[in-house]
Design a protein around this motif. Structure first.
Motif, short mmCIF file in Angstrom:
data_model
loop_
_atom_site.label_atom_id
_atom_site.label_comp_id
_atom_site.label_asym_id
_atom_site.label_seq_id
_atom_site.Cartn_x
_atom_site.Cartn_y
_atom_site.Cartn_z
N ILE A 399 0.84 -1.21 0.00
CA ILE A 399 0.00 0.00 0.00
C ILE A 399 0.87 1.25 0.00
O ILE A 399 0.61 2.22 -0.73
N VAL A 400 1.92 1.25 0.80
CA VAL A 400 2.82 2.40 0.85
C VAL A 400 3.44 2.67 -0.51
O VAL A 400 3.51 3.82 -0.98
N GLN A 401 3.89 1.61 -1.17
CA GLN A 401 4.51 1.79 -2.48
C GLN A 401 3.51 2.30 -3.52
O GLN A 401 3.83 3.20 -4.33
N ARG A 402 2.30 1.78 -3.53
CA ARG A 402 1.30 2.23 -4.49
C ARG A 402 0.93 3.70 -4.26
O ARG A 402 0.77 4.47 -5.21
N LEU A 403 0.81 4.10 -3.01
CA LEU A 403 0.54 5.51 -2.73
C LEU A 403 1.72 6.39 -3.10
O LEU A 403 1.55 7.53 -3.57
N SER A 404 2.93 5.88 -2.90
CA SER A 404 4.11 6.67 -3.27
C SER A 404 4.17 6.90 -4.78
O SER A 404 4.54 7.98 -5.24
N HIS A 405 3.79 5.88 -5.55
CA HIS A 405 3.72 6.05 -7.00
C HIS A 405 2.61 7.03 -7.39
O HIS A 405 2.79 7.82 -8.33
N TYR A 407 1.44 9.61 -5.75
CA TYR A 407 1.70 11.01 -5.41
C TYR A 407 3.13 11.46 -5.71
O TYR A 407 3.48 12.61 -5.44
N GLY A 408 3.94 10.57 -6.25
CA GLY A 408 5.31 10.96 -6.58
C GLY A 408 6.18 11.16 -5.36
O GLY A 408 7.06 12.03 -5.36
N TRP A 409 5.94 10.35 -4.32
CA TRP A 409 6.75 10.39 -3.10
C TRP A 409 7.56 9.09 -3.03
O TRP A 409 7.09 8.09 -2.49
N PRO A 410 8.76 9.06 -3.56
CA PRO A 410 9.54 7.80 -3.61
C PRO A 410 9.79 7.23 -2.21
O PRO A 410 10.02 7.97 -1.26
N VAL A 411 9.73 5.91 -2.11
CA VAL A 411 10.01 5.22 -0.86
C VAL A 411 11.08 4.16 -1.12
O VAL A 411 11.07 3.50 -2.15
N ARG A 412 12.01 4.03 -0.19
CA ARG A 412 13.05 3.00 -0.31
C ARG A 412 13.34 2.43 1.07
O ARG A 412 13.11 3.10 2.09
N LEU A 413 13.84 1.21 1.08
CA LEU A 413 14.14 0.51 2.32
C LEU A 413 15.62 0.17 2.37
O LEU A 413 16.22 -0.24 1.37
N GLU A 414 16.19 0.31 3.58
CA GLU A 414 17.56 -0.12 3.85
C GLU A 414 17.51 -1.04 5.07
O GLU A 414 16.94 -0.66 6.10
#
Length: 434
Positions: A399-405, A407-414
């Protein structure tokens, strides 16, 4: 999107190229015919004329050389003075010759018999050109005019044939993808020249657009009804849970069960909110407002602390530099709540730290962490790593990734196994807080 050539322009280009190719082939054919006329027919005629003269000369040594309007002949006996000949042909060897235009442009045959006589036959070049024109260029011009008229008529007919397709394309191009207008292609609105395959295509598009319109309407009805009907019982559960939590007579077992009910209710509220946002294509139904990101973060951090009841885990909120966003604040709340819930669920001891910097929010935990294989698949829907005893449906990060796409808010995990995971949200259009 770059503009592409339409059917009319392509048809016009095809006919222009076709007419040009035909014209080139016709002109080439006429020039070829002229060359054949000059170098085959005229040469053969001069050879036959020379052979005929030698036969006449055998019968009558005093026979006159040919002298007509188109052809002039000269006979030079052996040892005779060449000054009797025109200067343009004195030095010519036996055979065929074509004099330059400046020297008259005649075709010349120099022929020699057995007794040493040399015969010069000159055929006027302008006569050849005149014949080539009247028997070549004039018919060519007529043929080309006929070809051009036929090509233009065919082009007009082809243009009329594709006009319904062009009209149909223009109607579909004006459609709004979010709200197509099938009424434009209803049978009563179609032009009279729309028939055959174009009519079938228009009817199919009308039916397809009507179905899409019905789907969109059903989706809107569902999201509207679901937002009301699903939230109402969850609100009742939450209020009843809060009231029961104030009862001091509850046993520890009952209070623990109540805590799980309240946690599940909060999870359901966040999940339903996320699903309702994602269910609407393009339009979330939430207004864009200018809001302070730090306030949303602090609110979600307070909610996350309720998820850690009984766990030796501390939730830390650090606001290093705040910023503003112009977007639906509820969307950021849903994304943060999923990241925080995920971090709290996989952290048994230590801390969950939320840090706000300009244009960035990070959620770092000291949980179990992930290896490269798990990290590569963690955004897949319903994917869950092999962590026994951990609850969840495996859709929070999806869900976080789909919302980031959206609204154009990139998400990444480390992440590293045994050391924890850091989720970083970036906001390219953030505005600094004054």
């Amino acid at each position: 999107m770059p503009h592409r050539k339409g059917l009319r322009r392509k048809i016009w280009t095809a006919f222009i190229l076709q007419a040009a190719a035909i014209s080139f082939a016709a002109v080439l054919g006429v020039y070829g015919a002229s060359a054949v006329l000059k170098h085959v027919l005229i040469q053969q005629a001069l050879q036959e004329e020379a052979a005929h003269y030698w036969q006449r000369m055998q019968a009558d040594p005093g026979a006159d050389v040919p002298d007509t309007y188109n052809m002039t002949g000269y006979l030079l006996p052996a040892g005779a003075d060449a000054t009797r000949l025109p200067a343009t042909i004195r030095g010519l060897a036996p055979g065929f010759h074509a004099l330059p235009r400046a020297q008259g442009g005649s075709l010349v045959l120099v022929d020699e018999d057995r007794h040493g006589h040399r015969l010069y036959l000159l055929f006027k070049q302008e006569q050849v050109d005149s014949l080539a024109f009247w028997f070549g260029m004039a018919p060519l011009a007529i043929v080309l005019v006929v070809i051009y008229v036929i090509a233009w008529t065919t082009y007009r007919a082809s243009r009329r044939a594709v006009s319904p397709v062009i009209w149909l394309a223009s109607q579909v191009q004006r459609w709004d993808p979010k709200q197509p207008e099938p009424a434009l292609l209803s049978p009563e609105n179609l032009p009279t020249d729309v028939e055959g395959e174009t009519l079938v295509l228009a009817q199919s598009l009308h039916e397809f657009a009507s179905r899409i319109e019905n789907f969109v309407q059903r989706e809107r009805d569902f999201t509207r009804d679901a937002s009301h009907e699903l939230r109402t019982p969850l609100t009742v559960i939450r209020v009843a849970g809060d009231m029961m939590a104030g009862d001091d007579s509850l046993s520890p077992m009952a209070r623990k069960s109540l805590g799980r009910i309240q946690g599940a209710g909060r999870d359901m509220e966040a999940l339903i909110e996320a699903f309702l946002i994602l269910a609407r294509e393009g339009d979330t139904g939430l207004p864009d407002v200018d809001f302070d990101v730090a306030e949303v973060v602090q609110e979600e951090v307070e909610k996350a602390r309720l998820l850690l009841a009984g766990k030796p885990v501390e939730v830390i909120c650090r606001i290093e530099r705040g910023f503003h966003l112009h977007a639906p604040a509820r969307v950021l709340s849903v994304m943060l709540s999923n990241l925080l819930r995920n971090a709290c669920n996989y952290t048994d001891a230590g801390s969950v730290t939320v840090t706000v910097r300009h244009g960035e929010i990070s959620v770092a935990d000291t949980g179990v962490g992930m290896d490269e294989a798990v990290l590569a698949r963690v955004f897949e829907p319903f994917y869950r790593a092999a962590n026994p005893g951990k609850e969840g449906q495996g859709i929070g990060l999806s869900i976080v990734q789909r919302l980031s796409h959206r609204y154009g808010w990139p998400v990444r995990l480390e992440s590293r196994p045994g050391e924890g995971t850091t989720a970083i949200l970036s906001f390219p259009h953030a505005t600094a807080t004054e």
